[in-house]
Design a protein around this motif. Structure first.
Motif, mmCIF file in Angstrom:
data_model
loop_
_atom_site.group_PDB
_atom_site.id
_atom_site.type_symbol
_atom_site.label_atom_id
_atom_site.label_comp_id
_atom_site.label_asym_id
_atom_site.label_seq_id
_atom_site.Cartn_x
_atom_site.Cartn_y
_atom_site.Cartn_z
ATOM 1 N N PHE A 81 0.830 -1.201 0.000
ATOM 2 C CA PHE A 81 0.000 0.000 0.000
ATOM 3 C C PHE A 81 0.871 1.260 0.000
ATOM 4 N N GLU A 82 1.963 1.226 0.738
ATOM 5 C CA GLU A 82 2.872 2.375 0.787
ATOM 6 C C GLU A 82 3.491 2.643 -0.581
ATOM 7 N N SER A 83 3.938 1.604 -1.261
ATOM 8 C CA SER A 83 4.531 1.787 -2.589
ATOM 9 C C SER A 83 3.489 2.287 -3.589
ATOM 10 N N PHE A 84 2.239 1.847 -3.441
ATOM 11 C CA PHE A 84 1.168 2.304 -4.335
ATOM 12 C C PHE A 84 0.917 3.799 -4.161
ATOM 13 N N VAL A 85 0.971 4.277 -2.913
ATOM 14 C CA VAL A 85 0.712 5.694 -2.639
ATOM 15 C C VAL A 85 1.899 6.558 -3.033
ATOM 16 N N VAL A 86 3.109 6.149 -2.626
ATOM 17 C CA VAL A 86 4.292 6.987 -2.829
ATOM 18 C C VAL A 86 4.696 7.036 -4.299
ATOM 19 N N SER A 87 4.506 5.940 -5.027
ATOM 20 C CA SER A 87 4.930 5.900 -6.433
ATOM 21 C C SER A 87 4.094 6.782 -7.341
ATOM 22 N N GLY A 88 2.907 7.197 -6.899
ATOM 23 C CA GLY A 88 2.057 8.046 -7.717
ATOM 24 C C GLY A 88 1.053 7.293 -8.576
ATOM 25 N N LEU A 89 0.974 5.964 -8.409
ATOM 26 C CA LEU A 89 0.007 5.202 -9.202
ATOM 27 C C LEU A 89 -1.428 5.597 -8.865
ATOM 28 N N ALA A 90 -1.658 5.981 -7.607
ATOM 29 C CA ALA A 90 -3.011 6.368 -7.210
ATOM 30 C C ALA A 90 -3.475 7.626 -7.932
ATOM 31 N N ASP A 91 -2.517 8.483 -8.328
ATOM 32 C CA ASP A 91 -2.903 9.728 -9.005
ATOM 33 C C ASP A 91 -3.377 9.478 -10.429
ATOM 34 N N ASN A 92 -2.990 8.346 -11.001
ATOM 35 C CA ASN A 92 -3.356 8.051 -12.389
ATOM 36 C C ASN A 92 -4.660 7.277 -12.524
ATOM 37 N N ILE A 93 -5.277 6.944 -11.384
ATOM 38 C CA ILE A 93 -6.518 6.172 -11.404
ATOM 39 C C ILE A 93 -7.653 7.089 -10.992
ATOM 40 N N ASP A 94 -8.676 7.152 -11.787
ATOM 41 C CA ASP A 94 -9.811 8.007 -11.507
ATOM 42 C C ASP A 94 -10.757 7.339 -10.517
ATOM 43 N N SER A 95 -11.492 8.153 -9.802
ATOM 44 C CA SER A 95 -12.522 7.645 -8.906
ATOM 45 C C SER A 95 -13.687 7.106 -9.730
ATOM 46 N N PRO A 96 -14.563 6.266 -9.121
ATOM 47 C CA PRO A 96 -15.709 5.748 -9.885
ATOM 48 C C PRO A 96 -16.584 6.841 -10.479
ATOM 49 N N LEU A 97 -16.739 7.962 -9.779
ATOM 50 C CA LEU A 97 -17.549 9.053 -10.316
ATOM 51 C C LEU A 97 -16.896 9.662 -11.552
ATOM 52 N N GLN A 98 -15.560 9.816 -11.517
ATOM 53 C CA GLN A 98 -14.866 10.374 -12.664
ATOM 54 C C GLN A 98 -14.915 9.421 -13.853
ATOM 55 N N ARG A 99 -14.851 8.110 -13.576
ATOM 56 C CA ARG A 99 -14.881 7.138 -14.670
ATOM 57 C C ARG A 99 -16.213 7.203 -15.412
ATOM 58 N N LYS A 100 -17.307 7.327 -14.664
ATOM 59 C CA LYS A 100 -18.615 7.359 -15.312
ATOM 60 C C LYS A 100 -18.805 8.633 -16.132
ATOM 61 N N SER A 101 -18.156 9.725 -15.700
ATOM 62 C CA SER A 101 -18.363 10.992 -16.397
ATOM 63 C C SER A 101 -17.505 11.117 -17.645
ATOM 64 N N ARG A 102 -16.497 10.271 -17.810
ATOM 65 C CA ARG A 102 -15.614 10.371 -18.964
ATOM 66 C C ARG A 102 -16.257 9.686 -20.164
ATOM 67 N N PRO A 103 -16.175 10.299 -21.338
ATOM 68 C CA PRO A 103 -16.778 9.682 -22.528
ATOM 69 C C PRO A 103 -16.041 8.421 -22.932
ATOM 70 N N LEU A 104 -16.769 7.515 -23.586
ATOM 71 C CA LEU A 104 -16.201 6.234 -23.971
ATOM 72 C C LEU A 104 -15.082 6.393 -24.989
ATOM 73 N N ASN A 105 -15.239 7.313 -25.939
ATOM 74 C CA ASN A 105 -14.201 7.464 -26.967
ATOM 75 C C ASN A 105 -12.882 7.947 -26.361
ATOM 76 N N LYS A 106 -12.969 8.710 -25.254
ATOM 77 C CA LYS A 106 -11.734 9.141 -24.609
ATOM 78 C C LYS A 106 -11.035 7.968 -23.927
ATOM 79 N N LEU A 107 -11.794 7.084 -23.294
ATOM 80 C CA LEU A 107 -11.193 5.897 -22.683
ATOM 81 C C LEU A 107 -10.539 5.016 -23.735
ATOM 82 N N VAL A 108 -11.210 4.836 -24.869
ATOM 83 C CA VAL A 108 -10.643 4.024 -25.945
ATOM 84 C C VAL A 108 -9.349 4.651 -26.456
ATOM 85 N N GLY A 109 -9.361 5.980 -26.654
ATOM 86 C CA GLY A 109 -8.167 6.650 -27.134
ATOM 87 C C GLY A 109 -7.003 6.530 -26.167
ATOM 88 N N GLU A 110 -7.276 6.632 -24.855
ATOM 89 C CA GLU A 110 -6.202 6.496 -23.867
ATOM 90 C C GLU A 110 -5.651 5.071 -23.845
#
Length: 382
Positions: A218-247
């Motif tokens: 858990f410490e390595s997950f927080v300190v490495s910055g991986l948590a910053d690259n993962i959106d919350s469930p609310l943010q995931r639902k609000s993002r358009p599908l074509n943007k997820l496909v493009g990423e």
């Protein structure tokens, strides 16, 4: 001019009723009691501080009075934030030694600054005030945060929390655990953990981990910055599908270019989803590891079908669960033999493309298999 004395007149106050007199008396008594109570509390606080730190009551009282009166700061001013932003914008383009000082900058550009400031809306001015307040809080935190004091405070807090958890588990019969880790690289605090007996068994038997190892993960997950690259469930639902496909497509393409560059391939190679086995694995000797089993076979993220499936792939790519790997020559040859056997059994390992037709002849739907001609690369981009 003769001096004359004005006649003295007696000031007559309005007479109050008994009810009004009683109300005034009650308000006076309540105010007096509150003042005396505050004075008593203030005196007791001064005595406690003076005894604890070995100071006189007079010195302690003066320090409290000075800290509340003499150290009052001005409120943030939108003009200051506006001028500072303009000064920073100009100084960024100038070399060191030729940059403007604040007083000289205001004296030389006062008219222009005042004109531009007058054009700002109330929302812009409020934004400047908010920035100044945030910067002030950040500076105070940097100045006052002493590593040893913070570590002592944290150790004391978690010792108390351990005792409270132990008491709750024994008195209420509850089970649980908590993990607290540092929030950044600058913090050197060790992970703090608490596991009740059944919580410890849960981590060992279900997660197949030591409690200490779970805390370190858990410490390595927080300190490495991986948590910053993962959106919350609310943010995931609000993002358009074509943007997820493009990423997803961009992450796959970037990983492919990086692994090829590490192995000395400088040319840009597009991802080929339709003929992945031949054009990527057999030709380039790299493989995409960790592609989710329920999304197989590997194909364009735009053809996975549905937001949930694309979101699964997006999370796998972001957390590096799905990544590119260089194959050894032995593994590459073994893969070629395996693909040839699968293709001979009738599996669609290699994509069949349409044969070329001569100009002026009727086109045919017949297909041919070619090992020499490159496949259509149009599927490399999403």
């Amino acid at each position: 001019m003769a001096i004359t004395a004005s006649p003295k007149t007696k000031r007559i106050r309005p007479r109050l009723t008994d009810e009004q007199k009683n109300a005034r008396r009650e308000r006076f008594v309540a105010l007096t009691n509150d003042v005396e109570q505050a004075h008593t509390m203030y005196s007791n606080k001064i005595q406690n501080i003076s005894k604890k730190h070995g100071r006189s009551e007079r010195w302690t009282s003066r320090q409290l009075l000075i800290s509340t009166i003499a150290r009052a700061r001005r409120r943030p001013n939108p003009w200051n934030g506006f001028v500072r932003e303009r000064l920073n914008d100009i100084n960024e383009k100038l070399p060191k030694g030729k940059r403007w000082k604040l007083t000289e900058f205001i004296a030389s550009h006062r008219g222009t600054l005042q004109h531009e400031f007058a054009q700002l809306s109330e929302a812009h001015k409020s934004n400047y005030v908010t920035r100044l307040m945030q910067e002030s809080v950040r500076k105070q935190a940097i100045v006052r945060d002493q590593p040893k004091a913070v570590q002592r405070k944290m150790s004391t807090a978690f010792e108390t929390m351990d005792k409270e958890w132990t008491s709750l588990c024994s008195s209420l019969g509850i089970e649980g655990f908590y993990i607290a880790v540092r929030g950044g690289v600058e913090d050197l605090s060790a992970p703090k953990i608490f596991f009740s007996p059944k919580g410890d068994k849960f981590v060992h038997s279900v997660l197949d981990l030591e409690p200490r190892h779970l805390a370190l993960k858990f410490e390595s997950f927080v300190v490495s910055g991986l948590a910053d690259n993962i959106d919350s469930p609310l943010q995931r639902k609000s993002r358009p599908l074509n943007k997820l496909v493009g990423e997803c497509c961009n992450a796959i393409q970037k990983g492919l270019c990086d692994i090829l560059h590490e192995n000395g391939v400088n040319k840009t190679v597009g991802m080929n989803y339709d003929n992945y086995e031949r054009k990527i694995i057999e030709s380039l000797g790299v493989e995409l590891i960790g592609w989710l089993s329920d999304l197989l076979p590997i194909h364009n993220p735009g053809k996975l079908g549905g937001r949930d499936r694309v979101q699964k792939l997006h999370v796998a790519l972001t957390t590096k669960v799905c990544y590119w790997k260089k194959l050894s020559e032995e593994d590459r040859q073994r893969r070629i033999v395996l693909n040839t056997e699968r293709h001979a059994r009738g599996e669609e390992v290699y994509k069949q493309r349409k044969g070329r037709t001569l100009q002026g002849t009727e086109k045919s739907t017949a297909t041919i298999t070619s090992d020499d001609d490159d496949d259509d690369e149009g599927n490399s981009a999403a």
